[in-house]
Design a protein around this motif. Structure first.
Motif, PDB file in Angstrom:
ATOM      1  N   HIS A 161      -6.774  -6.980 -77.410  1.00  0.00           N
ATOM      2  CA  HIS A 161      -5.406  -6.482 -77.544  1.00  0.00           C
ATOM      3  C   HIS A 161      -5.375  -5.007 -77.861  1.00  0.00           C
ATOM      4  N   LYS A 162      -6.516  -4.328 -77.742  1.00  0.00           N
ATOM      5  CA  LYS A 162      -6.497  -2.882 -77.906  1.00  0.00           C
ATOM      6  C   LYS A 162      -6.728  -2.258 -76.533  1.00  0.00           C
ATOM      7  N   PRO A 163      -5.975  -1.191 -76.233  1.00  0.00           N
ATOM      8  CA  PRO A 163      -6.100  -0.595 -74.892  1.00  0.00           C
ATOM      9  C   PRO A 163      -7.526  -0.253 -74.519  1.00  0.00           C
ATOM     10  N   GLN A 164      -8.275   0.221 -75.514  1.00  0.00           N
ATOM     11  CA  GLN A 164      -9.644   0.631 -75.214  1.00  0.00           C
ATOM     12  C   GLN A 164     -10.504  -0.568 -74.820  1.00  0.00           C
ATOM     13  N   SER A 165     -10.373  -1.639 -75.592  1.00  0.00           N
ATOM     14  CA  SER A 165     -11.201  -2.823 -75.291  1.00  0.00           C
ATOM     15  C   SER A 165     -10.746  -3.489 -73.994  1.00  0.00           C
ATOM     16  N   GLU A 166      -9.429  -3.405 -73.733  1.00  0.00           N
ATOM     17  CA  GLU A 166      -8.951  -3.932 -72.452  1.00  0.00           C
ATOM     18  C   GLU A 166      -9.596  -3.187 -71.296  1.00  0.00           C
ATOM     19  N   ARG A 167      -9.588  -1.846 -71.411  1.00  0.00           N
ATOM     20  CA  ARG A 167     -10.163  -1.025 -70.342  1.00  0.00           C
ATOM     21  C   ARG A 167     -11.657  -1.325 -70.159  1.00  0.00           C
ATOM     22  N   ARG A 168     -12.326  -1.518 -71.291  1.00  0.00           N
ATOM     23  CA  ARG A 168     -13.767  -1.790 -71.216  1.00  0.00           C
ATOM     24  C   ARG A 168     -14.013  -3.114 -70.489  1.00  0.00           C
ATOM     25  N   LEU A 169     -13.185  -4.091 -70.813  1.00  0.00           N
ATOM     26  CA  LEU A 169     -13.333  -5.417 -70.199  1.00  0.00           C
ATOM     27  C   LEU A 169     -13.149  -5.322 -68.685  1.00  0.00           C
ATOM     28  N   ILE A 170     -12.144  -4.553 -68.276  1.00  0.00           N
ATOM     29  CA  ILE A 170     -11.867  -4.435 -66.832  1.00  0.00           C
ATOM     30  C   ILE A 170     -12.979  -3.662 -66.141  1.00  0.00           C
ATOM     31  N   ALA A 171     -13.416  -2.549 -66.814  1.00  0.00           N
ATOM     32  CA  ALA A 171     -14.400  -1.683 -66.164  1.00  0.00           C
ATOM     33  C   ALA A 171     -15.777  -2.330 -66.115  1.00  0.00           C
ATOM     34  N   GLN A 172     -16.189  -2.964 -67.230  1.00  0.00           N
ATOM     35  CA  GLN A 172     -17.567  -3.455 -67.300  1.00  0.00           C
ATOM     36  C   GLN A 172     -17.730  -4.826 -66.655  1.00  0.00           C
ATOM     37  N   HIS A 173     -16.734  -5.685 -66.848  1.00  0.00           N
ATOM     38  CA  HIS A 173     -16.892  -7.054 -66.371  1.00  0.00           C
ATOM     39  C   HIS A 173     -15.963  -7.390 -65.226  1.00  0.00           C
ATOM     40  N   GLY A 174     -15.000  -6.517 -64.949  1.00  0.00           N
ATOM     41  CA  GLY A 174     -14.046  -6.808 -63.876  1.00  0.00           C
ATOM     42  C   GLY A 174     -13.138  -7.972 -64.206  1.00  0.00           C
ATOM     43  N   ILE A 175     -12.942  -8.224 -65.492  1.00  0.00           N
ATOM     44  CA  ILE A 175     -12.073  -9.329 -65.911  1.00  0.00           C
ATOM     45  C   ILE A 175     -10.788  -8.749 -66.464  1.00  0.00           C
ATOM     46  N   TYR A 176      -9.682  -9.285 -65.986  1.00  0.00           N
ATOM     47  CA  TYR A 176      -8.393  -8.773 -66.441  1.00  0.00           C
ATOM     48  C   TYR A 176      -7.894  -9.585 -67.626  1.00  0.00           C
ATOM     49  N   PRO A 177      -7.324  -8.942 -68.641  1.00  0.00           N
ATOM     50  CA  PRO A 177      -6.823  -9.672 -69.808  1.00  0.00           C
ATOM     51  C   PRO A 177      -5.671 -10.601 -69.436  1.00  0.00           C
ATOM     52  N   ILE A 178      -5.546 -11.676 -70.215  1.00  0.00           N
ATOM     53  CA  ILE A 178      -4.547 -12.700 -69.902  1.00  0.00           C
ATOM     54  C   ILE A 178      -3.275 -12.424 -70.692  1.00  0.00           C
ATOM     55  N   GLY A 179      -2.157 -12.542 -70.041  1.00  0.00           N
ATOM     56  CA  GLY A 179      -0.861 -12.512 -70.720  1.00  0.00           C
ATOM     57  C   GLY A 179      -0.539 -11.157 -71.311  1.00  0.00           C
ATOM     58  N   SER A 180       0.438 -11.149 -72.218  1.00  0.00           N
ATOM     59  CA  SER A 180       0.874  -9.893 -72.805  1.00  0.00           C
ATOM     60  C   SER A 180      -0.047  -9.501 -73.960  1.00  0.00           C
ATOM     61  N   ARG A 181       0.002  -8.214 -74.312  1.00  0.00           N
ATOM     62  CA  ARG A 181      -0.859  -7.725 -75.383  1.00  0.00           C
ATOM     63  C   ARG A 181      -0.455  -8.337 -76.723  1.00  0.00           C
ATOM     64  N   ARG A 182       0.861  -8.484 -76.913  1.00  0.00           N
ATOM     65  CA  ARG A 182       1.357  -9.051 -78.160  1.00  0.00           C
ATOM     66  C   ARG A 182       0.851 -10.494 -78.334  1.00  0.00           C
ATOM     67  N   ARG A 183       0.875 -11.196 -77.210  1.00  0.00           N
ATOM     68  CA  ARG A 183       0.433 -12.577 -77.247  1.00  0.00           C
ATOM     69  C   ARG A 183      -1.066 -12.663 -77.557  1.00  0.00           C
TER      70      ARG A 183
END
Lengths: 449, 286
Positions: A68-90
């Motif tokens: 739920h942090k922008p930085q970790s979201e970006r890392r997840l997308i860049a390194q693993h190609g996995i997109y976060p699920i749902g809204s950030r608040r959720r």
């Protein structure tokens, strides 16, 4: 009931995260994945298994639900190609809450509300069964009157059957609309578009914003009276050149639109259908006429789409049975204003407002195929210049159901694009025609007093 | 308490009547020594200024508002059709509204004053291309539009990127296009660079590559090319590199710089003042 449940959904949503998270490795989440729907029943049972401990070193698959942090979201997308699920608040709520299954949540009011919901669903399911039984009865009497040839009663029964079918579809949606698991699945993009509830939710979501924007663009940019007299979009269409998604009415670089785009055509009602896709430019300059003409940049027919089969790559259609006019790059010559490129999705055959019954499915299973070879051999609609979509739609009784728009302008790459495509006129520049001022007329002398 | 007592006694105390109160008040006022308070005297003054500029001069000059063109009159783009305060009239087809709500013509044609049933409270001014055309157009009809442009061939440019002999520069953009040309089917080659050779007085031949940059209309040498040529020239090669340990050289340079500065100062200040001073001096000399 839905409104009252909005507040109750949040604690539910928190606790419905699946332990272990055997997620499907989906790169980009869409509305449709059918295997997730099969797990729907097991999901409810599996929540009773021991909850997931809050592990800081989780696998990238499982962290997709909790980053739920922008930085970790970006890392997840860049390194693993996995997109976060749902809204950030959720995701933040899930990360900070231990996962307890529904029936163990210690809120009395919540548990009482769950009981009400479950009771309501049971009632709705019973109603569906009852409605089905009634429809069978009507169908048998319809078959009887058809055999006897009683015309007025056949019509009456058919009308009645249609209304009953409509009510049945409403019931199907009402049975599931308050289910928090359904809501969660839809928000995660894991909804199965073969089910009426997910189609209903997707349609609602599309109409709430994207369709409004689309309708505004096509009316403000006058696509609607210029190319077709009227259109009421019921199918969501989105356009992308390569990996670049184009917003409705966006300006596209000529080098980008050199290759054929791919469309995502998302219908929200059940069943397969055949569509014709046409890309029309209504801003082709005509110096002799001192006006504008039409040009067809792409025309293909007999393209099968359904709620789960939405992707259409315009470059990879069958040239024998589908493509009438292959893709011509979008271009606007120098000095001209931008040119609109209207993308139209035209449904072939009849449009039935209500959901399909046995009789209508038979009709839909053999929808009207357009005679591609015949159109190609005739001169009228096999020419790009002055292609009038209005008359094409009338002649082949097509129904405009979806529309999209992009624009093109003269830019640095246009000349190259035109030369590569063998289009004449890349070295032609348009300049304003001088309009001579009106001759000065001296006013009568009494006007000067 | 007194009321209770009175009640107990079986009597009721009444408020004094208005007539009694007025008589009492007049009796008290006749007894007062001071004059009546002017605030209580209730005099009514004029509340509206009647003289001077109070009501505003109403005889100012007219603002020449109103229709400047009649229905059916021929107009060209930019012509003023109607001057107004606020929007009495709205711009219809082929018109636009200026900053002060003035209606202008956007296209050449004939003026039409009309109403649109889709917005019944508004009055519109429009311009049509044909005198007999009617406004408003049907809502689902294709809009009538004018191209108002002519096609010209872009200035032809020859390609001479790798030719050894000096080539003529491509023709500059023509200042005025003579007439519309029809579109050719053979795409000519696209120019990228041109080689130009110049001969100096001393017989030295300088070759420079000219380029037509994107976003630019003129042929010019690239900046790095200019710099490289300057660094490789004879004069640049003759210059000795500066040695900071050569103090005699430093002294000479310093003195030369000081001399230059003194000479400059003697010539006078730069700018406006200098020009004035010069003129004065000259006048004195004469």
């Amino acid at each position: 009931m839905t409104m009252a449940l909005e507040g109750a959904c949040r604690p539910m949503a928190r606790c419905v995260q699946r332990p272990g998270l055997k997620r499907i490795n989906l790169q980009i989440r869409t509305f449709t994945t059918s295997n997730a729907s099969r797990q729907e029943v097991t999901d409810i049972t599996s929540t009773s298994s021991p909850p997931l401990p809050a592990n800081p070193f989780r696998s990238p698959e499982s962290s997709a639900a909790v980053v739920h942090k922008p930085q970790s979201e970006r890392r997840l997308i860049a390194q693993h190609g996995i997109y976060p699920i749902g809204s950030r608040r959720r995701r933040a709520a899930i990360a900070s809450t231990p996962s307890i299954p529904f029936h163990q949540l210690p809120y009395q009011c919540f548990q009482e509300a769950r009981k009400v919901l479950q009771q309501d669903r049971v009632e709705k399911v019973a109603e569906i069964a009852e409605q089905r039984r009634r429809m069978e009865k009507v169908q048998t009497s319809l078959a009887q009157s058809q055999s006897t040839g009683d015309e007025p009663s056949v019509k009456q029964l058919e009308r009645r059957l249609r209304d009953m079918r409509q009510h049945l579809e409403e019931l199907k949606i009402l049975a599931d609309i308050n289910d928090p698991l359904v809501r969660k699945k839809f928000e995660d993009g894991l909804g199965d578009m073969n089910k009426p509830i997910y189609r209903h939710l997707a349609d609602k979501k599309w109409r709430s914003y994207k369709r409004k924007v689309l309708v505004q663009r096509i009316t403000q940019m006058n696509v609607v009276p210029d190319i077709l007299p009227h259109i009421d979009p019921t199918i969501a269409v989105s356009l992308s050149f390569g990996r670049k998604d184009i917003p409705h009415g966006g300006l596209v670089l000529s080098t980008l639109s050199e290759d054929a785009p791919s469309l995502n055509i998302q219908p929200f009602d059940r069943g397969e259908r055949l569509v014709t896709i046409a890309v029309i430019n209504p801003d082709v300059p005509n110096v002799a006429k001192d006006g504008f003409g039409y040009r067809c940049h792409f025309l293909a027919s007999n393209i099968s789409i359904s709620p789960t089969q939405t992707r259409v790559d315009l470059a990879s259609l069958d040239p024998e049975s589908q493509v009438i006019l292959p893709w011509l790059p979008a271009f606007a010559q120098k000095g001209l204003d931008y040119q609109r490129m209207g993308v139209f999705v035209l449904q072939q055959g009849s449009i039935s407002e209500e959901e399909t019954s046995t009789s209508t499915t038979e009709e839909q299973s053999s929808p009207a195929n357009l005679p591609v070879q015949e159109i190609l051999s005739a001169a009228r609609y096999s020419k790009r210049e002055n292609f009038v979509l209005r008359s094409f739609v009338d002649k082949y009784s097509l129904h405009p159901v979806g529309v999209d728009l992009f624009r093109t302008q003269w830019d640095e790459g246009t000349a190259g694009v035109m030369r590569r495509a063998g289009i004449p006129g890349w070295d032609v520049e348009f300049k304003r025609k001088r309009i001579y001022p009106l001759p000065y007329r001296r006013l009568k002398e009494e006007r000067y007093r | 308490m007194a009321h209770q007592l009175a009640h107990r006694a079986g009597r009721t105390i009444r408020a004094p009547s208005t007539a009694t109160l007025v008589a009492l008040q007049s009796a008290i006022s006749s007894l007062t020594i001071s004059s009546p308070n002017p605030a209580t005297l209730q005099r009514r003054n004029a509340s509206h200024q009647a003289q001077g500029r109070a009501n505003g001069p109403k005889d100012r000059a007219g603002k020449r508002l109103g229709a400047k063109k009649t229905g059916g009159e021929y107009v060209i783009p930019g012509n003023i059709l109607y001057r107004q305060r606020g929007t009495l009239w709205f711009p219809g087809d082929g018109c636009f509204m200026g900053r002060d709500h003035t209606i202008h013509a956007k296209v050449p044609g004939y003026v039409k004053f009309y109403r649109d049933p889709s917005f019944p409270t508004r009055k519109y001014i429009g311009v049509v291309f044909e005198r007999n055309n009617v406004l408003p157009q049907p809502p689902n009809a294709v809009r009538k539009r004018l191209l108002g442009m002519l096609a010209y061939r872009m200035p032809e440019s020859s390609n001479s990127s790798n030719t050894s002999e000096p080539s003529a520069l491509p023709s500059p953009p023509t200042e005025a296009p003579s007439k519309a040309v029809e579109v050719s089917t053979q795409p000519p080659t696209y120019p990228q660079t041109a080689t130009v050779k110049n001969t100096r007085e001393n017989g030295e031949v300088i070759t420079s590559q000219l380029q037509l940059r994107s976003g630019s209309y003129q042929w010019r040498q690239a900046n790095y090319d200019i710099g490289r040529t300057a660094l490789q020239s004879e004069r640049a090669l003759k210059v000795k590199p500066y040695d900071p340990n050569d103090r005699f050289l430093a002294w000479r340079k310093r003195n030369a710089r000081r001399a230059r500065a003194a000479q400059k100062r003697a010539l006078g200040r730069g700018g406006k003042g200098a020009a004035k001073g010069k003129a004065k001096g000259r006048g004195k000399k004469r």
